[in-house]
Design an enzyme around this catalytic site. Structure first.
Site, PDB file in Angstrom:
ATOM      1  N   ASP A 127       0.818  -1.212   0.000  1.00 24.75           N
ATOM      2  CA  ASP A 127       0.000   0.000   0.000  1.00 24.75           C
ATOM      3  C   ASP A 127       0.853   1.263   0.000  1.00 24.75           C
ATOM      4  OD1 ASP A 127      -2.388   1.406  -0.012  1.00 24.75           O
ATOM      5  OD2 ASP A 127      -2.537   1.465   2.172  1.00 24.75           O
ATOM      6  N   CYS A 199     -22.986   5.422   3.787  1.00 23.70           N
ATOM      7  CA  CYS A 199     -21.909   6.420   3.804  1.00 23.70           C
ATOM      8  C   CYS A 199     -22.397   7.720   4.440  1.00 23.70           C
ATOM      9  CB  CYS A 199     -21.413   6.694   2.386  1.00 23.70           C
ATOM     10  SG  CYS A 199     -20.095   7.938   2.334  1.00 23.70           S
ATOM     11  N   CYS A 215     -15.166  12.130   1.292  1.00 22.65           N
ATOM     12  CA  CYS A 215     -14.887  10.928   2.088  1.00 22.65           C
ATOM     13  C   CYS A 215     -14.262  11.279   3.436  1.00 22.65           C
ATOM     14  CB  CYS A 215     -13.961  10.006   1.308  1.00 22.65           C
ATOM     15  SG  CYS A 215     -13.516   8.495   2.192  1.00 22.65           S
ATOM     16  N   CYS A 242     -12.708   5.899   8.508  1.00 23.18           N
ATOM     17  CA  CYS A 242     -14.121   5.538   8.614  1.00 23.18           C
ATOM     18  C   CYS A 242     -14.289   4.145   8.025  1.00 23.18           C
ATOM     19  CB  CYS A 242     -14.978   6.552   7.849  1.00 23.18           C
ATOM     20  SG  CYS A 242     -16.752   6.146   7.809  1.00 23.18           S
ATOM     21  N   CYS A 245     -18.722   1.944   5.318  1.00 19.73           N
ATOM     22  CA  CYS A 245     -19.097   1.228   4.097  1.00 19.73           C
ATOM     23  C   CYS A 245     -18.553  -0.193   4.078  1.00 19.73           C
ATOM     24  CB  CYS A 245     -18.653   1.999   2.857  1.00 19.73           C
ATOM     25  SG  CYS A 245     -16.865   2.110   2.641  1.00 19.73           S
TER      26      CYS A 245
END
Length: 384
Positions: A127, A199, A215, A242, A245
């Site tokens: 990542d 969301c 977002c 967060c 979702c």
């Protein structure tokens, strides 16, 4: 490389602690929507995504001669909820970039041993490189791209951290979940749209398409400036990332508990109160969040996020512990004079949200923060 040799390699990599090991050919078509996503401005100010787009779409620009991509997954599902947290679940560990990296180095050594190659014949990333991990994960059959934009695994749900190794060795590839459309969004979502509806800020412009400008994860981690006021109330008590979702996805019902061999849990972070976060000093921030992903947001970002959370948790009229609310207001008034205009602006917003405009303005004057307030408000009017 034969299937037998591939399976031997897979077994060795699983022994290193990876929960998923899958293989895809480096010539697979992994993502045809990246350029459109960038052209629409969905990456906000994450300009590095645009600068590295060519490499993300063509592994030959990263490792000339690459023949395969080995996709690795680490399951971070703890098997139980961490109650009352303001942090995304992955952040309740030591930084996975750091803890997975040694296993990737060991994986490279296994490749050298079993494939008779050198260290120049592969590159690995967790990542943090020009690699579309989710695209390769779909091509390799790790899972499918859900309507939330995440890779959803039939075995691990939404709780996989992905890494990838580009290598100059051809392997018999693993089959994707649907060979004809491995990258199609919502392949096994059916009519479900729980993630889209859940969301808090309406960040999905279409199934699978996240607009970073709306977002919460982007704003609490990557955004270094002011958060648009229209979005702040939706943050609720979140201060870093967060999971909404991801958490609502029905596929999580199949999730297995992670082995955690490549992760170090830091669940005590979930117990930090908002008042404690508002009180953080540079020394305290370094001490508490050393070695975690939270350090990415830096102290100014975390204080800004804590101000927003405090403004939401103790907003005017909300039932709350008055003693704790008063302690939070005292810290917010102090932060209204912080050296950073970003912190000052959000602290002023939070005080007015907690006490109401009139009482909040009076409290700011009494705290002698009035001299910074007009400039701060002017700054974040322009940034909102």
């Amino acid at each position: 490389m034969s299937v037998e040799q591939r399976e031997r390699l897979r077994g060795r990599l699983i022994e290193l602690g990876f929960d998923v090991v899958r293989f895809a050919p480096a010539n697979a078509a992994i993502d045809r929507g990246l350029r459109d996503w960038l052209a629409a401005g969905n990456h906000a100010d994450m300009d590095w995504l645009a600068r590295t787009a060519d490499k993300r779409l063509d592994p030959q620009l990263v490792l000339p001669g690459a023949a395969a991509v080995i996709v690795l997954g680490v399951n971070y599902w703890p098997g139980r909820e961490v109650a009352g947290t303001s942090f995304a679940r992955y952040a309740l560990h030591s930084d996975y970039h750091d803890t997975i990296q040694p296993a990737l180095k060991a994986a490279g050594q296994v490749l050298e041993e079993l494939c008779a190659i050198s260290a120049t014949d592969y590159r690995y990333y967790v990542d943090a490189g020009p690699v579309l991990e989710r695209g390769w994960a779909a091509a390799a059959g790790v899972g499918f791209r859900g309507k939330n934009g995440n890779i959803i695994s039939p075995r691990h749900g939404n709780w996989l951290l992905l890494a990838a190794i580009l290598v100059r060795v051809a392997f018999t590839p693993d089959e994707p979940l649907c060979e004809s459309e491995p990258g199609r969004t919502g392949l096994h979502c059916g009519k479900c749209r729980r993630c889209l509806d859940a969301c808090p800020t309406g960040a999905f412009s279409a199934p699978g398409t996240v607009d970073a400008r709306r977002c919460i994860s982007y704003h609490t981690i990557e955004n270094r400036g002011f958060v648009p006021r229209a979005l702040r109330a939706a943050f609720e008590a979140r201060v870093f990332g967060c999971d909404e979702c991801l958490a609502v996805c029905p596929w999580n019902g199949f999730a297995q508990v992670g082995r955690s061999g490549l992760l170090a849990r830091r669940h005590e972070l979930a117990q930090l109160s908002l008042v404690e976060l508002l009180q953080l000093t540079p020394e305290g921030f370094r001490e508490v969040f050393r070695g975690t992903a939270v350090k990415r947001t830096k102290l100014v970002g975390l204080l800004r996020n804590a101000c927003i959370a405090a403004g939401n948790v103790w907003c005017a009229g909300a039932a709350s512990d008055l003693k704790e609310r008063d302690a939070a207001v005292a810290e917010l008034l102090r932060l209204a004079r912080h050296e950073s205009p970003v912190v000052r602006g959000h602290a002023v917003w939070a005080v007015r949200r907690v006490l109401g405009d009139e009482a909040g303005a009076a409290a700011l004057v009494e705290a002698r923060a009035a001299e910074v307030e007009p400039a701060v408000l002017a700054e974040f009017e322009g940034a909102a």
